[in-house]
Design a protein around this motif. Structure first.
Motif, short mmCIF file in Angstrom:
data_model
loop_
_atom_site.label_atom_id
_atom_site.label_comp_id
_atom_site.label_asym_id
_atom_site.label_seq_id
_atom_site.Cartn_x
_atom_site.Cartn_y
_atom_site.Cartn_z
N LEU A 165 0.83 -1.21 0.00
CA LEU A 165 0.00 0.00 0.00
C LEU A 165 0.86 1.26 0.00
O LEU A 165 0.63 2.18 -0.78
N GLU A 169 0.94 3.96 -3.11
CA GLU A 169 0.47 5.33 -2.92
C GLU A 169 1.59 6.33 -3.14
O GLU A 169 1.36 7.42 -3.70
N GLN A 173 1.43 9.49 -5.74
CA GLN A 173 1.64 10.87 -5.35
C GLN A 173 2.82 11.51 -6.08
O GLN A 173 2.80 12.70 -6.39
N ARG A 271 -6.24 11.76 -0.50
CA ARG A 271 -5.35 10.60 -0.42
C ARG A 271 -3.98 11.00 0.11
O ARG A 271 -3.39 10.31 0.96
N PHE A 275 -2.31 9.64 3.51
CA PHE A 275 -1.01 8.98 3.39
C PHE A 275 0.00 9.59 4.36
O PHE A 275 0.73 8.88 5.06
N LEU A 306 -7.36 5.86 3.71
CA LEU A 306 -6.61 5.80 2.46
C LEU A 306 -7.13 4.69 1.56
O LEU A 306 -7.31 4.89 0.35
N ARG A 310 -8.83 5.14 -2.10
CA ARG A 310 -8.28 4.43 -3.26
C ARG A 310 -9.29 3.47 -3.87
O ARG A 310 -8.99 2.84 -4.89
#
Length: 316
Positions: A165, A169, A173, A271, A275, A306, A310
């Motif tokens: 994860l 992520e 980003q 998100r 994060f 998160l 997602r």
């Protein structure tokens, strides 16, 4: 806020005397956070907060302290650092940077209503506008550069699922930060940590915004996303609260209108905000520091948020 360095009453009394402040009558350590040593100090006439910085250095702190003074001077309910007779606002105590600020009235609201969220949205927009002419610059200390540094370290401690994860992520980003839409986002000084415990209310009215020590220059949208992820998610069900989100955004836009780029990237920035706090909470669980009074936060809350953002987890 926490207590890492225990101070005696006599030490604080001598420190206040050197600043020309009244003699303390009471001293109480503050729990609730994880970065600095904080004490409530009451005198006969005034109430203060004394902070010793456990991580931030003398070189880093002027950005935060002068931002607080900048905002307070413009009428926002922010702590105003106390200056000595020479105008100095940053001091040394126990070989650590130290500051004294006025203690703002009120208490945090653990179960906010739409009205609370509206007040926070309006105040945040005023903060963004008031900070637009603040001359000092500093990147968000918990932004993309920090994420790049901590994800590989945390990968040695977390589960395989969490490692996957975090990696996915981070890649998302990083790509987002390179996009033309992201580069169009309005920027300036942001609070970056405007959770429920950092906003005070007195008789239903917003009376203070505290703890600026994660502030930096970043997109205003990141600040907005941090608030939506905390103020507008129910604590028990962990479900988004549409009414509170609408109240927050409506009040924010009554002061400062969002751009088309901000509207487009709001889900992605939510998100990013989830994060950021998942990373910091995982760090504090797996690589903790000792403190006399320390309240750590559960990372699973932001992991769930998160995953939901997602589209990989439905809150129930």
């Amino acid at each position: 806020m926490a207590v890492f360095t225990e101070l005696s009453f006599d030490e604080v009394t001598a420190f206040f005397r050197a600043l020309g402040l009244a003699t303390p009558r009471s001293l109480r350590g503050i729990t609730g956070g994880i970065e600095n040593t904080n004490y409530f100090v009451d005198t006969d006439g005034e109430a203060y907060v004394l902070t010793l910085f456990e991580r931030l250095t003398f070189g880093q702190l002027p950005f935060y302290l002068h931002l607080m003074k900048h905002l307070a001077a413009r009428g926002l309910p922010m702590p105003d650092p106390v200056a000595d007779a020479h105008g100095v606002i940053l001091f040394s105590l126990r070989e650590r940077p130290a500051v004294v600020v006025n203690r703002l009235p009120g208490a945090s609201e653990a179960e906010p209503t739409a009205a609370h969220c509206s007040s926070v949205g309006e105040c945040l927009a005023r903060l963004h506008l008031a900070g637009s002419d603040y001359p000092r610059q500093q990147d968000n200390p918990r932004g993309l550069q920090w994420w790049n540094e901590v994800v590989p370290v945390l990968g040695r401690y977390v589960s395989a699922g969490q490692r996957s994860l975090l990696s996915a992520e981070l890649n998302f980003q990083k790509e987002l930060a390179l996009s033309s839409t992201y580069r169009q986002l309005p920027r300036g000084p942001i609070h970056a940590d405007l959770f429920r415990d950092n906003v005070l209310f007195e008789r239903g009215r917003l009376s203070g915004v505290i703890d600026f020590y994660f502030a930096g220059c970043d997109t205003f949208l990141f600040d907005i996303a941090v608030c939506l992820n905390d103020w507008c998610v129910d604590g028990l069900t962990r479900r988004p609260n549409v009414e509170r989100a609408a109240a927050f955004l409506g009040a924010y836009e009554s002061v400062r209108r969002l751009t088309s780029s901000e509207h487009k990237l709001l889900p992605a920035m939510q998100r990013a905000a989830a994060f950021r706090f998942l990373l910091s909470r995982l760090w504090d669980v797996h690589l903790p520091r000792q403190a006399a009074l320390l309240k750590r936060h559960d990372p699973s809350h932001f992991e769930r948020i998160l995953l939901m953002l997602r589209g990989e987890f439905a809150l129930s």
